[in-house]
Design a protein around this motif. Structure first.
Motif, short mmCIF file in Angstrom:
data_model
loop_
_atom_site.label_atom_id
_atom_site.label_comp_id
_atom_site.label_asym_id
_atom_site.label_seq_id
_atom_site.Cartn_x
_atom_site.Cartn_y
_atom_site.Cartn_z
N LEU A 1 0.83 -1.21 0.00
CA LEU A 1 0.00 0.00 0.00
C LEU A 1 0.86 1.26 0.00
O LEU A 1 0.64 2.19 -0.79
CB LEU A 1 -0.93 0.01 1.22
CG LEU A 1 -2.22 -0.80 1.12
CD1 LEU A 1 -2.89 -0.86 2.49
CD2 LEU A 1 -3.17 -0.20 0.09
N THR A 2 1.84 1.32 0.90
CA THR A 2 2.67 2.52 1.00
C THR A 2 3.53 2.71 -0.25
O THR A 2 3.75 3.84 -0.69
CB THR A 2 3.56 2.45 2.25
OG1 THR A 2 4.33 1.23 2.24
CG2 THR A 2 2.71 2.49 3.52
N THR A 3 4.02 1.62 -0.82
CA THR A 3 4.84 1.71 -2.03
C THR A 3 4.04 2.22 -3.21
O THR A 3 4.49 3.08 -3.97
CB THR A 3 5.47 0.34 -2.37
OG1 THR A 3 6.25 -0.12 -1.26
CG2 THR A 3 6.36 0.45 -3.60
N VAL A 4 2.84 1.67 -3.39
CA VAL A 4 1.97 2.11 -4.49
C VAL A 4 1.60 3.58 -4.31
O VAL A 4 1.64 4.37 -5.27
CB VAL A 4 0.70 1.24 -4.56
CG1 VAL A 4 -0.30 1.84 -5.54
CG2 VAL A 4 1.06 -0.18 -4.97
N LEU A 5 1.27 3.99 -3.11
CA LEU A 5 0.92 5.39 -2.85
C LEU A 5 2.10 6.32 -3.13
O LEU A 5 1.93 7.38 -3.73
CB LEU A 5 0.46 5.55 -1.39
CG LEU A 5 -0.95 5.10 -1.06
CD1 LEU A 5 -1.18 5.10 0.45
CD2 LEU A 5 -1.97 6.00 -1.76
N ARG A 6 3.29 5.92 -2.72
CA ARG A 6 4.47 6.76 -2.89
C ARG A 6 4.91 6.86 -4.34
O ARG A 6 5.24 7.94 -4.83
CB ARG A 6 5.62 6.21 -2.04
CG ARG A 6 6.89 7.08 -2.09
CD ARG A 6 7.98 6.56 -1.20
NE ARG A 6 8.48 5.25 -1.62
CZ ARG A 6 8.22 4.11 -1.00
NH1 ARG A 6 7.45 4.09 0.07
NH2 ARG A 6 8.73 2.97 -1.45
N GLU A 7 4.88 5.74 -5.06
CA GLU A 7 5.42 5.71 -6.41
C GLU A 7 4.40 6.02 -7.49
O GLU A 7 4.75 6.51 -8.57
CB GLU A 7 6.04 4.34 -6.70
CG GLU A 7 7.24 4.03 -5.81
CD GLU A 7 7.90 2.72 -6.18
OE1 GLU A 7 7.36 2.00 -7.05
OE2 GLU A 7 8.96 2.41 -5.60
N GLU A 8 3.11 5.73 -7.23
CA GLU A 8 2.10 5.89 -8.28
C GLU A 8 0.96 6.82 -7.93
O GLU A 8 0.16 7.17 -8.79
CB GLU A 8 1.55 4.50 -8.65
CG GLU A 8 2.62 3.53 -9.13
CD GLU A 8 2.08 2.13 -9.34
OE1 GLU A 8 1.02 2.00 -9.98
OE2 GLU A 8 2.70 1.16 -8.84
N GLY A 9 0.87 7.22 -6.65
CA GLY A 9 -0.17 8.15 -6.25
C GLY A 9 -1.44 7.48 -5.78
O GLY A 9 -1.68 6.30 -6.07
N PRO A 10 -2.31 8.23 -5.04
CA PRO A 10 -3.54 7.66 -4.48
C PRO A 10 -4.50 7.08 -5.53
O PRO A 10 -5.16 6.08 -5.28
CB PRO A 10 -4.18 8.85 -3.76
CG PRO A 10 -3.04 9.78 -3.49
CD PRO A 10 -2.11 9.63 -4.64
N ARG A 11 -4.57 7.73 -6.70
CA ARG A 11 -5.51 7.26 -7.72
C ARG A 11 -5.19 5.85 -8.21
O ARG A 11 -6.07 5.14 -8.70
CB ARG A 11 -5.52 8.22 -8.91
CG ARG A 11 -6.11 9.59 -8.60
CD ARG A 11 -6.16 10.46 -9.83
NE ARG A 11 -6.98 9.88 -10.89
CZ ARG A 11 -7.13 10.41 -12.09
NH1 ARG A 11 -6.50 11.54 -12.39
NH2 ARG A 11 -7.90 9.83 -12.99
N SER A 12 -3.93 5.45 -8.06
CA SER A 12 -3.54 4.12 -8.55
C SER A 12 -4.23 3.00 -7.76
O SER A 12 -4.37 1.89 -8.27
CB SER A 12 -2.02 3.95 -8.45
OG SER A 12 -1.59 4.02 -7.10
N LEU A 13 -4.66 3.30 -6.54
CA LEU A 13 -5.35 2.28 -5.74
C LEU A 13 -6.72 1.94 -6.31
O LEU A 13 -7.34 0.95 -5.92
CB LEU A 13 -5.50 2.76 -4.29
CG LEU A 13 -4.19 2.90 -3.49
CD1 LEU A 13 -4.50 3.45 -2.10
CD2 LEU A 13 -3.47 1.56 -3.37
#
Length: 242
Positions: free
Chosen positions: A76-88
């Motif tokens: 979760l933290t890696t995706v948020l940091r590298e790709e932004g909240p919308r990527s979730l």
């Protein structure tokens, strides 16, 4: 989409019952059942979607994958940091569209098939109390799960592919060979459909249908039957179709 097929089905059924209380003066036709089930499914799916997206990435990584998520929180933290909240929420749109036939048809087919068997007393499956046995209700649930799953599955395939889009190690993770390859990119749901069919054929939209059905169809059937049995034990009079 059994993550959490059993728990999600129970959430969807509970949400659907709340909606149906507002419709108690109207007859619940198959169309109304479809709408109530679909709305409940969209709410439940949207609330849990980030976890589903992370689960997808954790599932496809291998020992040879360049990217190694160490767990849910790290992913979760890696995706948020590298790709932004919308990527979730990548792939959310095909998921929402897929909920309508998937959850909606589950409810509509299950209730309509069960009501038809009771009213017609077909095949002698109705007991002396004008009720269906557990095995018959399981069969109705399995039939409903099969229909909903088959109709909605292409959208589920596209959802998974869109969840991988933008992930710089996605191609390597998918193949598991650890080699550097072009990153998967889609410009939306329609583009994902077009590229999938053009490069892999229409059959690609149904890859994995059989093993997924082995998982999902029984869980849907068990969810419906368990729900009604627990209500009977607790003495709750309202049926799913009321």
């Amino acid at each position: 989409m059994a993550l959490i097929a059993l728990a999600l089905s129970q959430t969807q059924q509970s949400s659907s019952l709340v909606m149906r209380k507002h419709l108690k003066e109207a007859e619940l036709t198959p169309v109304l059942r479809l709408g109530a089930g679909a709305c409940a499914g969209i709410i439940a799916m949207s609330a849990t979607y980030p976890m589903d997206m992370v689960r997808g990435r954790l599932t496809v990584q291998t020992e040879k994958s360049p990217r190694q998520y160490r767990g849910i929180f790290h992913a979760l933290t890696t995706v948020l940091r590298e790709e932004g909240p919308r990527s979730l929420y990548k792939g959310w749109l095909p998921s929402v569209i897929g909920v309508i036939p998937y959850v909606g048809l589950n409810f509509a087919v299950y209730e309509s098939l069960k009501d038809w068997l009771i009213k017609s007393k077909a095949l002698g499956l109705v007991d002396d109390n004008n009720e269906l046995g557990v095995a018959t209700r399981l069969a109705c649930g399995a039939a409903a799960g099969t229909v909903g799953q088959t109709v909605a599955y292409p959208l589920d395939v596209i959802r998974r592919r869109m969840q991988m889009a933008g992930w710089k190690d996605a191609a390597s993770v998918v193949t598991g060979d650890g080699k550097t390859k072009a990153t998967l990119e889609y410009n939306g749901m329609v583009d994902a459909f077009r590229k999938t069919v053009r490069h892999e054929g229409f059959g690609a939209l149904y890859k994995g249908l059989v093993p997924n059905s082995v998982k999902v169809v029984p869980s849907i059937a068990i969810a419906f039957v368990t729900y009604e049995m627990v209500k009977d034990i607790l003495g709750v009079e309202m049926r799913i179709s009321d």
